[in-house]
Design a protein around this motif. Structure first.
Motif, PDB file in Angstrom:
ATOM      1  N   SER A  38       7.631   9.623 -39.439  1.00 43.21           N
ATOM      2  CA  SER A  38       8.620   8.836 -38.801  1.00 43.21           C
ATOM      3  C   SER A  38       8.253   8.663 -37.273  1.00 43.21           C
ATOM      4  O   SER A  38       7.859   9.453 -36.658  1.00 43.21           O
ATOM      5  CB  SER A  38       9.924   9.198 -39.075  1.00 43.21           C
ATOM      6  N   GLY A  39       8.233   7.468 -36.916  1.00 40.72           N
ATOM      7  CA  GLY A  39       8.043   6.847 -35.557  1.00 40.72           C
ATOM      8  C   GLY A  39       6.523   6.798 -35.043  1.00 40.72           C
ATOM      9  O   GLY A  39       6.507   6.867 -33.834  1.00 40.72           O
ATOM     10  N   CYS A  40       5.595   7.199 -35.904  1.00 36.48           N
ATOM     11  CA  CYS A  40       4.260   7.139 -35.611  1.00 36.48           C
ATOM     12  C   CYS A  40       3.708   5.464 -35.338  1.00 36.48           C
ATOM     13  O   CYS A  40       2.630   5.467 -34.919  1.00 36.48           O
ATOM     14  CB  CYS A  40       3.302   7.921 -36.553  1.00 36.48           C
ATOM     15  N   LYS A  42       3.730   2.827 -37.866  1.00 33.68           N
ATOM     16  CA  LYS A  42       3.600   2.236 -39.055  1.00 33.68           C
ATOM     17  C   LYS A  42       4.331   0.821 -39.133  1.00 33.68           C
ATOM     18  O   LYS A  42       3.507  -0.158 -39.324  1.00 33.68           O
ATOM     19  CB  LYS A  42       4.170   3.011 -40.360  1.00 33.68           C
ATOM     20  N   SER A  43       5.301   0.752 -39.099  1.00 38.12           N
ATOM     21  CA  SER A  43       6.112  -0.362 -39.256  1.00 38.12           C
ATOM     22  C   SER A  43       5.677  -1.233 -37.936  1.00 38.12           C
ATOM     23  O   SER A  43       5.500  -2.438 -38.313  1.00 38.12           O
ATOM     24  CB  SER A  43       7.826  -0.064 -39.145  1.00 38.12           C
ATOM     25  N   THR A  44       5.417  -0.904 -36.801  1.00 32.20           N
ATOM     26  CA  THR A  44       5.056  -1.734 -35.776  1.00 32.20           C
ATOM     27  C   THR A  44       3.710  -2.356 -36.115  1.00 32.20           C
ATOM     28  O   THR A  44       3.641  -3.542 -35.893  1.00 32.20           O
ATOM     29  CB  THR A  44       4.996  -0.884 -34.550  1.00 32.20           C
ATOM     30  N   LEU A  45       2.925  -1.609 -36.616  1.00 34.55           N
ATOM     31  CA  LEU A  45       1.564  -2.064 -37.057  1.00 34.55           C
ATOM     32  C   LEU A  45       1.559  -3.287 -38.150  1.00 34.55           C
ATOM     33  O   LEU A  45       1.135  -4.449 -38.040  1.00 34.55           O
ATOM     34  CB  LEU A  45       0.677  -0.968 -37.520  1.00 34.55           C
TER      35      LEU A  45
HETATM   36  N1  LIG Z   1      11.680  -2.801 -30.013  1.00 35.68           N
HETATM   37  C1  LIG Z   1      11.275  -1.587 -29.689  1.00 35.68           C
HETATM   38  N2  LIG Z   1      11.041  -1.391 -28.180  1.00 35.68           N
HETATM   39  C2  LIG Z   1      10.770  -0.117 -27.944  1.00 35.68           C
HETATM   40  N3  LIG Z   1      10.195   0.907 -28.385  1.00 35.68           N
HETATM   41  C3  LIG Z   1       9.941   0.450 -29.752  1.00 35.68           C
HETATM   42  C4  LIG Z   1      10.514  -0.560 -30.421  1.00 35.68           C
HETATM   43  N4  LIG Z   1      10.192  -0.911 -31.844  1.00 35.68           N
HETATM   44  C5  LIG Z   1       9.893   0.517 -32.318  1.00 35.68           C
HETATM   45  N5  LIG Z   1       9.502   1.202 -30.791  1.00 35.68           N
HETATM   46  C6  LIG Z   1       8.857   2.396 -30.761  1.00 35.68           C
HETATM   47  O1  LIG Z   1       7.643   2.373 -31.475  1.00 35.68           O
HETATM   48  C7  LIG Z   1       7.364   3.600 -32.150  1.00 35.68           C
HETATM   49  C8  LIG Z   1       7.018   3.241 -33.497  1.00 35.68           C
HETATM   50  O2  LIG Z   1       7.967   2.792 -34.241  1.00 35.68           O
HETATM   51  P1  LIG Z   1       7.868   2.406 -35.634  1.00 35.68           P
HETATM   52  O3  LIG Z   1       6.682   1.407 -35.773  1.00 35.68           O
HETATM   53  O4  LIG Z   1       9.073   1.591 -36.179  1.00 35.68           O
HETATM   54  O5  LIG Z   1       7.660   3.765 -36.580  1.00 35.68           O
HETATM   55  P2  LIG Z   1       7.433   3.994 -38.054  1.00 35.68           P
HETATM   56  O6  LIG Z   1       7.700   2.685 -38.736  1.00 35.68           O
HETATM   57  O7  LIG Z   1       6.270   4.802 -38.364  1.00 35.68           O
HETATM   58  O8  LIG Z   1       8.633   5.184 -38.182  1.00 35.68           O
HETATM   59  C9  LIG Z   1       8.635   4.427 -32.022  1.00 35.68           C
HETATM   60  O9  LIG Z   1       8.365   5.499 -31.108  1.00 35.68           O
HETATM   61  C10 LIG Z   1       9.643   3.533 -31.667  1.00 35.68           C
HETATM   62  O10 LIG Z   1      10.463   4.173 -30.843  1.00 35.68           O
END
Ligand SMILES: Nc1ncnc2c1ncn2[C@@H]1O[C@H](COP(=O)(O)OP(=O)(O)O)[C@@H](O)[C@H]1O
Ligand SMILES: [Mg+2]
Lengths: 352, 283
Positions: A38-40, A42-45
């Protein structure tokens, strides 16, 4: 249908970079799973591929075309969200038809597509219900249906099964896989669950702290993990790690036991990785474990303890039933080519 | 509570009954007064039971020229004026607040929060506080004695904007993202998704704002000089003062009764949505 190309992709929120230089080529029709804790990132990518997040630098290509600047609707993708994001005030049919209506397809064509998708997903009888009148599993199907009717080049899934109970999750996992194979649409699927990742993906992209640790088939990841992280993440129970000194094909463990490896011509401090299921009971074996706890799983037995004479935790998975009381010593051997060696500093796999 | 304590039960019921009487008795007296003729209403004691003059009183009130000795607009016209004003204020407030809340929640523009706080600060400036400058502006724009003049200065609403902002913030982000993938532009998202999702909140707000608009007194008094623009709430007050001879209670009370009907109708017809709008939280 399309291939996807990620080139030197980074994402920053303000000064913090959360994704670092991601590279990846995804072939047409492939099912790719992005997996990591979690937090790596993935969703962002995934959301960058979808066009829901901007690209800080680098390039995304879908079907050979740069899409960095395109709106999500112009990228010819469909996405299934973790909470499904169905429109609560629309019936299932309207939910599925909404995107098509905006694209100004004819009524007849919309109906044909919606009903075809409903048949594939077996949700025809719910077409006139509202999402709140459906169970979690049914909503999940509707969310998939909404993706299918668009007939997109790419499916994107963000942990679509994590709101379902364990049994349904296994069932839907199989269905998603079958569906994807049947439709042959390039898919990217995000999950933190390594079992889900291993069973679904043609290839897995393992992310850790915004870096790609390894990108390969499930078997490659299991057989030849590129780093300590991947080795520990893939496989259950997790791999045992013990520091050792390697000298030309022989590794000496902290308790002076010697294990042969297939890494000739190398000497120095290493971390060796031994998968629990590769430890074979053998009274003449080099690896001895002081067993402290026994876990009977039926098909196999897990022996938890420490490497004799040290306090390095070790787990061995032995086929069938083994009766052992606590405080007993068990010996194991391991085939040399199943011993993984990692650099102590970089935690990267040492060549073989 | 499932406890059974006779004394507590008695007291709670007593309070409820007293409350009902306190609210219902004046309405009953109004109703009774509207059913007697002028002569009976001038005698003491006041009647407590309805008479048979309701129909005649209604006709005279609605279509007559007001109290004898004065020349006012017929009450049907006042009802129409009040209704127009209340509808323009409530619908106008809702439309403007929806749009400004939409802008504040869903668009990133420079000074977004400044705009929000500026809207918020107007909470401290109801029309009573800014009545002179507002009058000046309306007069200069030539909107005296018009429906626009009656409603526009009351339309801007910080409360409603704030409420819709809170409503929109409860809509999951994925709803917008889903709509973007479906190809919906901002206004399409607003119409097709956001509005239907805020339906019950809009209804609840409409009820409150309609009554707010209907009950306006000071502003219409100031801005209308033409008798054909009189609103019903104004006219009740004027009727009490206007008569040189003893007040014609039957007519005044019939007018009061008529003035109550539209707000009651709005409340009752929107009751279900109103309650949902105030209590429902998940989207
Ligand atoms: N809108 C945002 N502003 C600042 N930081 C963000 C935002 N969205 C995600 N992050 C950061 O980017 C990192 C990756 O988030 P995310 O892709 O959601 O992780 P996952 O889906 O792998 O759990 C996290 O450390 C999160 O805190
Ligand atoms: Mg995530």
């Amino acid at each position: 249908m399309a291939d996807i190309k990620l080139t030197d992709l980074t994402k920053s929120y303000g000064p913090t970079e959360v994704l670092h230089h991601i590279e990846g080529d995804i072939n047409d029709g492939e099912f790719i799973v992005i997996v990591g804790p979690s937090g790596c990132g993935k969703s962002t990518l995934l959301r960058m591929v979808a066009g829901l997040e901007t690209v800080s630098s680098g390039e995304i290509q879908i079907g050979g075309k740069r899409v960095n600047e395109l709106e999500p609707s112009a990228r010819d993708i469909a996405m299934v969200f973790q909470n499904y994001a169905l429109y609560p005030h629309m019936s299932v049919r309207e939910n599925m038809a909404y995107g098509l209506k905006i694209r100004k397809l004819s009524k007849a064509e919309i109906n044909r597509r919606v009903e075809e998708a409903a048949d594939i997903l077996e949700i025809r009888e719910y077409l006139d219900r509202k999402p709140r009148q459906l169970s979690g599993g049914q909503r999940q199907r509707v969310a998939m249906g909404r993706a299918i009717v668009r007939d997109p080049q790419v499916f994107l899934f963000d942990e679509p099964l994590s709101n379902l109970d364990a049994k349904l999750r296994v069932q839907m996992r199989l269905e998603i896989r079958k569906l994807q194979q049947r439709l042959g649409v390039t898919s990217i699927y995000v999950t933190h669950d390594q079992v889900e990742a291993m069973t679904l993906g043609d290839r897995l992209m393992v992310l850790n702290g915004g870096y790609v640790e390894q990108f390969g088939t499930p078997i490659e990841l299991y057989d030849r993990p590129a780093s300590v992280f991947v080795a520990g993440f893939i496989g259950s129970p997790a791999m045992n790690f013990v520091p050792a000194t390697s000298d030309n094909g022989v590794a000496t463990l902290p308790n002076d036991a010697q294990v042969s490896t297939s890494l000739g011509g190398h000497s120095g401090s290493v971390l060796i990785g031994l998968r629990p299921e590769h430890l074979i009971p053998d009274d003449a074996g080099a690896i001895s474990i002081d067993v402290e706890m026994v876990e009977q799983l039926g098909a196999n037995t897990l022996l938890h303890g420490t490497l004799s004479g040290t306090d390095h935790a070790m787990v061995a998975s032995v086929a069938g039933h083994v009766t052992a009381d606590g405080d007993s010593q068990h010996r194991f051997r391991i085939a040399p080519d199943l011993v993984h060696l990692f650099d102590l500093q970089t935690e990267k796999r040492l060549a073989i | 509570m499932v406890e059974n304590r006779p004394l507590a039960n008695f007291i709670t019921h007593l309070v409820l009954v007293l409350g009902v009487i306190a609210i219902a008795l004046p309405i009953w007296i109004t109703f009774v007064a509207a059913t007697h003729d002028e002569i009976r209403m001038a005698q003491a004691p006041l009647p407590l039971w309805p008479g048979n003059q309701l129909w005649i009183n209604l006709k005279q009130t609605l279509f007559g020229t007001g109290l004898s000795g004065t020349e006012t607009a017929p009450v049907w016209l006042m009802l129409f004026n009040s209704l127009s004003m209340a509808l323009m204020i409530s619908l106008g407030k809702i439309a403007i607040s929806l749009l400004s809340a939409f802008a504040i929640v869903y668009f990133k523009f420079p000074f977004r929060m400044t705009c929000f706080w500026m809207i918020f600060i107007t909470l401290m400036l109801p029309v009573e506080v800014r009545i002179l400058p507002t009058f000046e502006v309306v007069a200069n724009l030539g909107m005296l004695n018009s429906y626009w003049g009656l409603s526009i200065p009351l339309i801007a609403s910080a409360t409603a904007t704030f409420m819709f902002r809170q409503v929109f913030l409860t809509v999951p982000d994925e709803m917008l993202e889903s709509a973007r993938i479906d190809g919906a532009g901002p206004m399409r998202f607003f119409w097709d998704i956001l509005l239907p999702l805020s339906r019950t909140n809009i209804a609840a707000l409409f009820v409150i704002l309609f009554i707010f608009g209907w009950n306006q007194y000071l502003w219409p008094l100031l801005i209308t000089t033409d008798t054909s623009m009189t609103t019903i709430v104004m006219s009740i007050k004027q009727m009490l003062e206007a008569a040189e001879q003893s007040p014609q209670w039957n007519i005044i009370m019939t007018t009061a009764l008529l003035a109550m009907i539209p707000p009651i109708f709005v409340v009752i017809s929107m009751q279900k949505l109103f309650v949902q709008g105030l209590t429902e939280t998940d989207k």
